[in-house]
Design a protein around this motif. Structure first.
Motif, PDB file in Angstrom:
ATOM      1  N   PRO A   1      60.004  43.107  41.454  1.00 36.94           N
ATOM      2  CA  PRO A   1      60.215  42.346  42.683  1.00 36.94           C
ATOM      3  C   PRO A   1      59.214  41.198  42.808  1.00 36.94           C
ATOM      4  CG  PRO A   1      59.150  44.435  43.165  1.00 36.94           C
ATOM      5  CD  PRO A   1      59.450  44.442  41.692  1.00 36.94           C
ATOM      6  N   LYS A   2      59.496  40.272  43.700  1.00 36.18           N
ATOM      7  CA  LYS A   2      58.605  39.126  43.894  1.00 36.18           C
ATOM      8  C   LYS A   2      57.202  39.610  44.266  1.00 36.18           C
ATOM      9  CE  LYS A   2      60.414  38.592  48.557  1.00 36.18           C
ATOM     10  NZ  LYS A   2      61.274  37.817  49.421  1.00 36.18           N
ATOM     11  N   CYS A   3      56.217  38.822  43.881  1.00 30.86           N
ATOM     12  CA  CYS A   3      54.788  39.104  44.123  1.00 30.86           C
ATOM     13  C   CYS A   3      54.187  40.124  43.158  1.00 30.86           C
ATOM     14  CB  CYS A   3      54.526  39.558  45.554  1.00 30.86           C
ATOM     15  SG  CYS A   3      55.007  38.358  46.816  1.00 30.86           S
ATOM     16  N   THR A   4      54.992  40.653  42.226  1.00 33.79           N
ATOM     17  CA  THR A   4      54.480  41.615  41.244  1.00 33.79           C
ATOM     18  C   THR A   4      53.951  40.868  40.019  1.00 33.79           C
ATOM     19  OG1 THR A   4      56.212  43.143  41.939  1.00 33.79           O
ATOM     20  CG2 THR A   4      55.066  43.672  39.912  1.00 33.79           C
TER      21      THR A   4
ATOM     22  N   CYS B   1      61.406  39.222  35.781  1.00 31.17           N
ATOM     23  CA  CYS B   1      61.542  38.981  37.230  1.00 31.17           C
ATOM     24  C   CYS B   1      62.969  38.625  37.613  1.00 31.17           C
ATOM     25  CB  CYS B   1      60.644  37.822  37.655  1.00 31.17           C
ATOM     26  SG  CYS B   1      58.924  37.989  37.167  1.00 31.17           S
ATOM     27  N   ASP B   2      63.379  39.074  38.798  1.00 36.28           N
ATOM     28  CA  ASP B   2      64.666  38.580  39.273  1.00 36.28           C
ATOM     29  C   ASP B   2      64.503  37.101  39.599  1.00 36.28           C
ATOM     30  OD1 ASP B   2      63.215  38.722  41.608  1.00 36.28           O
ATOM     31  OD2 ASP B   2      64.653  39.938  42.695  1.00 36.28           O
ATOM     32  N   LEU B   3      65.590  36.360  39.502  1.00 32.39           N
ATOM     33  CA  LEU B   3      65.612  34.903  39.654  1.00 32.39           C
ATOM     34  C   LEU B   3      64.800  34.197  38.561  1.00 32.39           C
ATOM     35  CD1 LEU B   3      65.605  34.395  43.506  1.00 32.39           C
ATOM     36  CD2 LEU B   3      67.472  34.851  41.946  1.00 32.39           C
ATOM     37  N   ASN B   4      64.378  34.965  37.525  1.00 40.38           N
ATOM     38  CA  ASN B   4      63.863  34.349  36.316  1.00 40.38           C
ATOM     39  C   ASN B   4      62.656  33.454  36.540  1.00 40.38           C
ATOM     40  OD1 ASN B   4      64.067  34.195  33.589  1.00 40.38           O
ATOM     41  ND2 ASN B   4      65.519  32.521  33.552  1.00 40.38           N
TER      42      ASN B   4
ATOM     43  N   CYS C   1      55.827  37.306  39.940  1.00 46.06           N
ATOM     44  CA  CYS C   1      57.260  37.030  40.090  1.00 46.06           C
ATOM     45  C   CYS C   1      57.485  36.300  41.408  1.00 46.06           C
ATOM     46  CB  CYS C   1      58.061  38.331  40.105  1.00 46.06           C
ATOM     47  SG  CYS C   1      58.121  39.185  38.517  1.00 46.06           S
ATOM     48  N   GLY C   2      58.163  35.173  41.347  1.00 47.47           N
ATOM     49  CA  GLY C   2      58.475  34.412  42.550  1.00 47.47           C
ATOM     50  C   GLY C   2      58.152  32.945  42.366  1.00 47.47           C
ATOM     51  N   ASN C   3      58.944  32.073  42.987  1.00 47.32           N
ATOM     52  CA  ASN C   3      58.658  30.651  42.880  1.00 47.32           C
ATOM     53  C   ASN C   3      57.452  30.273  43.739  1.00 47.32           C
ATOM     54  OD1 ASN C   3      59.563  30.316  45.560  1.00 47.32           O
ATOM     55  ND2 ASN C   3      61.649  29.932  44.888  1.00 47.32           N
ATOM     56  N   ILE C   4      57.027  29.025  43.667  1.00 46.35           N
ATOM     57  CA  ILE C   4      55.808  28.594  44.352  1.00 46.35           C
ATOM     58  C   ILE C   4      55.901  28.841  45.852  1.00 46.35           C
ATOM     59  CG2 ILE C   4      54.454  26.564  44.994  1.00 46.35           C
ATOM     60  CD1 ILE C   4      54.880  25.536  42.150  1.00 46.35           C
ATOM     61  N   VAL C   5      57.037  28.496  46.458  1.00 46.31           N
ATOM     62  CA  VAL C   5      57.190  28.660  47.912  1.00 46.31           C
ATOM     63  C   VAL C   5      57.062  30.138  48.289  1.00 46.31           C
ATOM     64  CG1 VAL C   5      58.751  28.392  49.860  1.00 46.31           C
ATOM     65  CG2 VAL C   5      58.607  26.597  48.137  1.00 46.31           C
ATOM     66  N   THR C   6      57.749  30.998  47.549  1.00 47.72           N
ATOM     67  CA  THR C   6      57.681  32.443  47.818  1.00 47.72           C
ATOM     68  C   THR C   6      56.254  32.956  47.684  1.00 47.72           C
ATOM     69  OG1 THR C   6      59.934  32.809  47.047  1.00 47.72           O
ATOM     70  CG2 THR C   6      58.492  34.706  47.078  1.00 47.72           C
ATOM     71  N   GLN C   7      55.588  32.541  46.617  1.00 45.68           N
ATOM     72  CA  GLN C   7      54.232  33.036  46.389  1.00 45.68           C
ATOM     73  C   GLN C   7      53.280  32.590  47.500  1.00 45.68           C
ATOM     74  OE1 GLN C   7      52.443  33.019  42.501  1.00 45.68           O
ATOM     75  NE2 GLN C   7      54.426  32.910  41.487  1.00 45.68           N
ATOM     76  N   VAL C   8      53.363  31.311  47.871  1.00 42.08           N
ATOM     77  CA  VAL C   8      52.451  30.795  48.900  1.00 42.08           C
ATOM     78  C   VAL C   8      52.697  31.481  50.242  1.00 42.08           C
ATOM     79  CG1 VAL C   8      51.865  28.762  50.278  1.00 42.08           C
ATOM     80  CG2 VAL C   8      52.073  28.554  47.812  1.00 42.08           C
ATOM     81  N   THR C   9      53.965  31.662  50.596  1.00 39.51           N
ATOM     82  CA  THR C   9      54.266  32.191  51.936  1.00 39.51           C
ATOM     83  C   THR C   9      54.237  33.714  52.013  1.00 39.51           C
ATOM     84  OG1 THR C   9      56.644  32.115  51.444  1.00 39.51           O
ATOM     85  CG2 THR C   9      55.688  30.211  52.577  1.00 39.51           C
ATOM     86  N   GLU C  10      54.488  34.405  50.890  1.00 42.32           N
ATOM     87  CA  GLU C  10      54.648  35.857  50.966  1.00 42.32           C
ATOM     88  C   GLU C  10      53.662  36.675  50.135  1.00 42.32           C
ATOM     89  OE1 GLU C  10      58.702  37.256  50.729  1.00 42.32           O
ATOM     90  OE2 GLU C  10      59.453  35.250  51.175  1.00 42.32           O
ATOM     91  N   CYS C  11      53.060  36.066  49.112  1.00 44.25           N
ATOM     92  CA  CYS C  11      52.247  36.879  48.198  1.00 44.25           C
ATOM     93  C   CYS C  11      50.750  36.805  48.489  1.00 44.25           C
ATOM     94  CB  CYS C  11      52.487  36.454  46.756  1.00 44.25           C
ATOM     95  SG  CYS C  11      54.226  36.485  46.244  1.00 44.25           S
ATOM     96  N   TYR C  12      50.319  35.751  49.131  1.00 45.95           N
ATOM     97  CA  TYR C  12      48.887  35.537  49.326  1.00 45.95           C
ATOM     98  C   TYR C  12      48.521  35.413  50.790  1.00 45.95           C
ATOM     99  CZ  TYR C  12      48.640  34.569  44.332  1.00 45.95           C
ATOM    100  OH  TYR C  12      48.705  34.691  42.973  1.00 45.95           O
ATOM    101  N   LYS C  13      47.262  35.714  51.085  1.00 42.18           N
ATOM    102  CA  LYS C  13      46.754  35.506  52.439  1.00 42.18           C
ATOM    103  C   LYS C  13      46.468  34.027  52.634  1.00 42.18           C
ATOM    104  CE  LYS C  13      44.881  40.114  53.007  1.00 42.18           C
ATOM    105  NZ  LYS C  13      43.727  40.964  53.225  1.00 42.18           N
TER     106      LYS C  13
END
Length: 186
Positions: free
Chosen positions: A67-70, A78-81, A94-106
């Protein structure tokens, strides 16, 4: 199709398991051979290049990919490659830049314990007993805390870690008593 052999034999020998690569439904036990892109709108399908696997879109997301952020090593995990790092020094996730910035990091001003939790790759404290936050000291002073002479309720509101009143009915403001006398009042 009808095949020679018991169901158990066919299941074990003739068909591919969930998540295995395939080209058509007949190869899979689940009778589903598709790519996660089949669950995306047409305009998004061009952006990714995921292989066909045995299993429904829902099952593939749950069972076949991280899953994203893993943390990941290659985009095929990763899903969505998408597998990449948004900044040097941060791990590939796993995850694009927008996903990582908004969901994976503080984000800036959020409490942290290590650099790898933060998009800025900085987890620092201004000292004086103040907590560690995501961001450089300069950014923390300007964004995370009230500045000298601003009204406050507690020490933790202030970059100086000092929230006091000069008394006589004056409000509590950020800064030591001596700094307040020099800088905050006429």
């Amino acid at each position: 199709p009808r095949r020679c052999g018991s169901r158990e034999f066919q299941s074990a020998t003739c068909y591919k398991d969930q998540c295995e690569l395939c080209t058509e439904n007949d190869e899979c036990k689940s009778n589903t051979c598709l790519t996660l892109q089949d669950g995306l709108p047409p305009q998004a399908r061009r952006e990714f290049d995921l292989p066909k696997r045995c299993g429904s879109v829902t099952d593939q997301k749950k069972l076949c990919y991280k899953p994203k952020c893993t943390p990941c090593e290659s985009r095929g995990q990763c899903d969505l490659n998408v597998c990449g790092s948004i900044r040097s020094g941060l791990p590939a996730l796993c995850g694009n830049i927008v996903t990582q910035v908004t969901e994976c990091y503080k984000k800036s001003c959020e409490p942290c314990s290590t650099n790898s939790e933060c998009t800025t790759n900085a987890c620092t404290s201004l000292g004086n007993g103040l907590p560690k936050y995501c961001d450089t000291p300069d950014t923390q002073r300007s964004k995370c805390y009230k500045a000298e002479c601003e009204m406050c309720d507690a020490n933790s509101d202030c970059a100086s870690n000092s929230c006091v009143s000069l008394g006589n009915g004056l409000p509590k403001v950020c800064g030591t008593v001596s700094d307040q006398r020099k800088n905050c009042y006429k």
